[in-house]
Write an enzyme that holds these catalytic residues in place. Structure first.
Site, PDB file in Angstrom:
ATOM      1  N   GLU A   1      11.645 -41.637 -24.551  1.00 48.87           N
ATOM      2  CA  GLU A   1      11.045 -42.309 -23.393  1.00 48.87           C
ATOM      3  C   GLU A   1       9.566 -42.545 -23.719  1.00 48.87           C
ATOM      4  O   GLU A   1       8.874 -41.633 -24.167  1.00 48.87           O
ATOM      5  CB  GLU A   1      11.223 -41.422 -22.153  1.00 48.87           C
ATOM      6  CG  GLU A   1      10.339 -41.722 -20.974  1.00 48.87           C
ATOM      7  CD  GLU A   1      10.549 -43.105 -20.353  1.00 48.87           C
ATOM      8  OE1 GLU A   1      11.652 -43.409 -19.895  1.00 48.87           O
ATOM      9  OE2 GLU A   1       9.560 -43.882 -20.323  1.00 48.87           O
TER      10      GLU A   1
ATOM     11  N   ASP B   1      18.792 -47.411 -22.033  1.00 48.63           N
ATOM     12  CA  ASP B   1      18.620 -47.353 -20.577  1.00 48.63           C
ATOM     13  C   ASP B   1      17.193 -47.801 -20.266  1.00 48.63           C
ATOM     14  O   ASP B   1      16.322 -46.995 -19.956  1.00 48.63           O
ATOM     15  CB  ASP B   1      18.867 -45.904 -20.122  1.00 48.63           C
ATOM     16  CG  ASP B   1      18.725 -45.758 -18.624  1.00 48.63           C
ATOM     17  OD1 ASP B   1      18.604 -46.771 -17.918  1.00 48.63           O
ATOM     18  OD2 ASP B   1      18.732 -44.606 -18.155  1.00 48.63           O
ATOM     19  N   SER B   2      16.976 -49.102 -20.410  1.00 50.86           N
ATOM     20  CA  SER B   2      15.606 -49.613 -20.316  1.00 50.86           C
ATOM     21  C   SER B   2      15.329 -50.194 -18.947  1.00 50.86           C
ATOM     22  O   SER B   2      16.244 -50.493 -18.182  1.00 50.86           O
ATOM     23  CB  SER B   2      15.412 -50.716 -21.354  1.00 50.86           C
ATOM     24  OG  SER B   2      16.110 -51.861 -20.938  1.00 50.86           O
ATOM     25  N   SER B   3      14.050 -50.367 -18.673  1.00 49.85           N
ATOM     26  CA  SER B   3      13.664 -51.117 -17.482  1.00 49.85           C
ATOM     27  C   SER B   3      13.797 -52.610 -17.796  1.00 49.85           C
ATOM     28  O   SER B   3      14.260 -52.992 -18.878  1.00 49.85           O
ATOM     29  CB  SER B   3      12.239 -50.743 -17.051  1.00 49.85           C
ATOM     30  OG  SER B   3      11.502 -50.189 -18.117  1.00 49.85           O
TER      31      SER B   3
HETATM   32  N1  SAM Z   1      18.038 -47.561 -14.556  1.00 50.89           N
HETATM   33  C1  SAM Z   1      16.862 -48.306 -14.614  1.00 50.89           C
HETATM   34  C2  SAM Z   1      17.031 -49.802 -14.464  1.00 50.89           C
HETATM   35  O1  SAM Z   1      17.997 -50.412 -14.958  1.00 50.89           O
HETATM   36  O2  SAM Z   1      16.148 -50.381 -13.823  1.00 50.89           O
HETATM   37  C3  SAM Z   1      15.999 -47.998 -15.760  1.00 50.89           C
HETATM   38  C4  SAM Z   1      15.902 -46.555 -16.024  1.00 50.89           C
HETATM   39  S1  SAM Z   1      14.627 -45.860 -16.870  1.00 50.89           S
HETATM   40  C5  SAM Z   1      13.557 -45.390 -15.604  1.00 50.89           C
HETATM   41  C6  SAM Z   1      13.783 -47.071 -17.822  1.00 50.89           C
HETATM   42  C7  SAM Z   1      12.717 -46.406 -18.662  1.00 50.89           C
HETATM   43  O3  SAM Z   1      12.501 -47.144 -19.861  1.00 50.89           O
HETATM   44  C8  SAM Z   1      11.348 -46.292 -18.003  1.00 50.89           C
HETATM   45  O4  SAM Z   1      11.097 -44.963 -17.665  1.00 50.89           O
HETATM   46  C9  SAM Z   1      10.357 -46.819 -19.054  1.00 50.89           C
HETATM   47  O5  SAM Z   1       9.184 -46.046 -19.148  1.00 50.89           O
HETATM   48  C10 SAM Z   1      11.210 -46.757 -20.314  1.00 50.89           C
HETATM   49  N2  SAM Z   1      10.783 -47.666 -21.382  1.00 50.89           N
HETATM   50  C11 SAM Z   1      10.354 -48.942 -21.261  1.00 50.89           C
HETATM   51  N3  SAM Z   1      10.061 -49.445 -22.468  1.00 50.89           N
HETATM   52  C12 SAM Z   1      10.311 -48.464 -23.379  1.00 50.89           C
HETATM   53  C13 SAM Z   1      10.210 -48.382 -24.791  1.00 50.89           C
HETATM   54  N4  SAM Z   1       9.775 -49.421 -25.521  1.00 50.89           N
HETATM   55  N5  SAM Z   1      10.561 -47.220 -25.390  1.00 50.89           N
HETATM   56  C14 SAM Z   1      11.000 -46.155 -24.673  1.00 50.89           C
HETATM   57  N6  SAM Z   1      11.124 -46.193 -23.321  1.00 50.89           N
HETATM   58  C15 SAM Z   1      10.785 -47.319 -22.693  1.00 50.89           C
END
Ligand code: SAM
EC number: 2.5.1.16
Length: 289
Positions: free
Chosen positions: A122, A171-173
């Protein structure tokens, strides 16, 4: 409404004594939630992180004003992004989750005894700590010793791993900011290299209603890289359009074993859901198959 001491971010407003969050990341669609309380609100080096208590969805994780997961429907998304790929792998031992800072996917993966290691990569440590502290319905206060937290960019992380993982869950944003690269062809190519010979990956591929372009591109990339690919859906009320898509890329045929090994304590997925989630509605078939 109790904790409204700090200046409110632009996407939160008080109206007639009521507190509202309005997602304003889209030009022509704004979704508002009435909020009871701001539980946590801080700027991290990557994004503005909030845990809000809402009237209809309970507690929610909000990143830069966009709802990511909630107490009420987080389990639908987290069960579907975790159990579906795990059911297709004959013996998953080493699982990588990219993003997923709410810990909901890791919590589901940890239900499999045969999984020996779960690496959660993350970019933003604040998402993990705030969800563990204030969003237990989703994170389950996860403290499983098999989970290793790595706080770095998932794009750089996968490039450094070859032939390592049985299952990779992306599981990205949404594809903006640091998550943009997580939807690119080059990233999926690195994911394939990081998988073992019989490995498979899944990613969330956005709304078939509002982001068909993203879904089409994701599916095309994955079809190009993997011998087997498929799309499945679930309905997640807090995501725009409700209907949400996931795309699997696999080095092995996507056939389910005769007896599945779904954990007994799921709230959404069961054997029937697992089997029917690949049945796509007509408009998706026309665009994608
Ligand atoms: N279930 C959610 C949705 O579909 O909207 C997403 C869940 S999760 C909270 C997404 C996570 O991806 C975030 O906490 C964000 O910080 C992380 N994230 C975004 N870009 C990233 C990257 N390049 N590497 C690792 N994590 C990343």
């Amino acid at each position: 409404m109790k904790h409204v001491s700090k200046p409110l971010p632009p996407y939160m407003k008080t109206e007639n004594g009521e507190l509202w969050l309005t997602e304003d990341d889209r030009e022509n669609l704004k979704i508002s939630y009435r909020i009871k309380d701001i539980i946590f609100s801080e700027q991290s080096p990557f994004q503005h992180v909030m845990i809000l208590d809402s009237y209809d969805f309970g507690r929610m994780l909000v990143l830069d004003g966009v709802v990511q997961t909630t107490s009420i429907d987080g389990h639908i998304y987290n069960e579907m992004i975790s159990h579906v790929p795990l059911q297709f792998h004959p013996a998953p031992k080493k699982v990588l989750i990219i993003g997923g800072g709410d810990c909901g996917a890791a919590r589901e993966v940890a239900k499999y005894e045969q999984v020996e290691e779960i690496h959660l990569v993350e970019i933003d440590e604040m998402v993990v700590t705030s969800c563990k502290n204030y969003l237990p319905d989703v994170s389950g206060n996860l403290s499983d010793p098999r989970v290793r937290y790595v706080y770095t960019d998932g794009v750089a992380f996968v490039k450094e791993h070859v032939n390592t993982y049985d299952v990779i869950i992306i599981d990205s944003s949404d594809p903006v900011g640091p998550a943009k690269e997580l939807f690119s062809y080059d990233f999926y190519a690195s994911v394939r290299r990081a998988l073992k010979e019989d490995g498979l990956m899944v990613c969330q591929s956005q709304s078939p209603i509002f982001h068909m372009d993203v879904l089409k591109q994701t599916y095309a990339n994955i079809c190009q890289l993997f011998p087997y690919a498929s799309i499945y859906t679930a309905t997640v009320p807090t995501y725009p359009g409700g209907l949400w898509s996931f795309t699997i890329g696999a080095n092995i045929p996507l056939s389910l074993p005769e007896t599945t090994s779904l954990p007994s304590d799921t709230k959404y997925i069961n054997e029937a859901v697992l089997k029917q989630c690949f049945q796509l509605p007509q408009f998706m078939r026309k665009e994608l198959v």
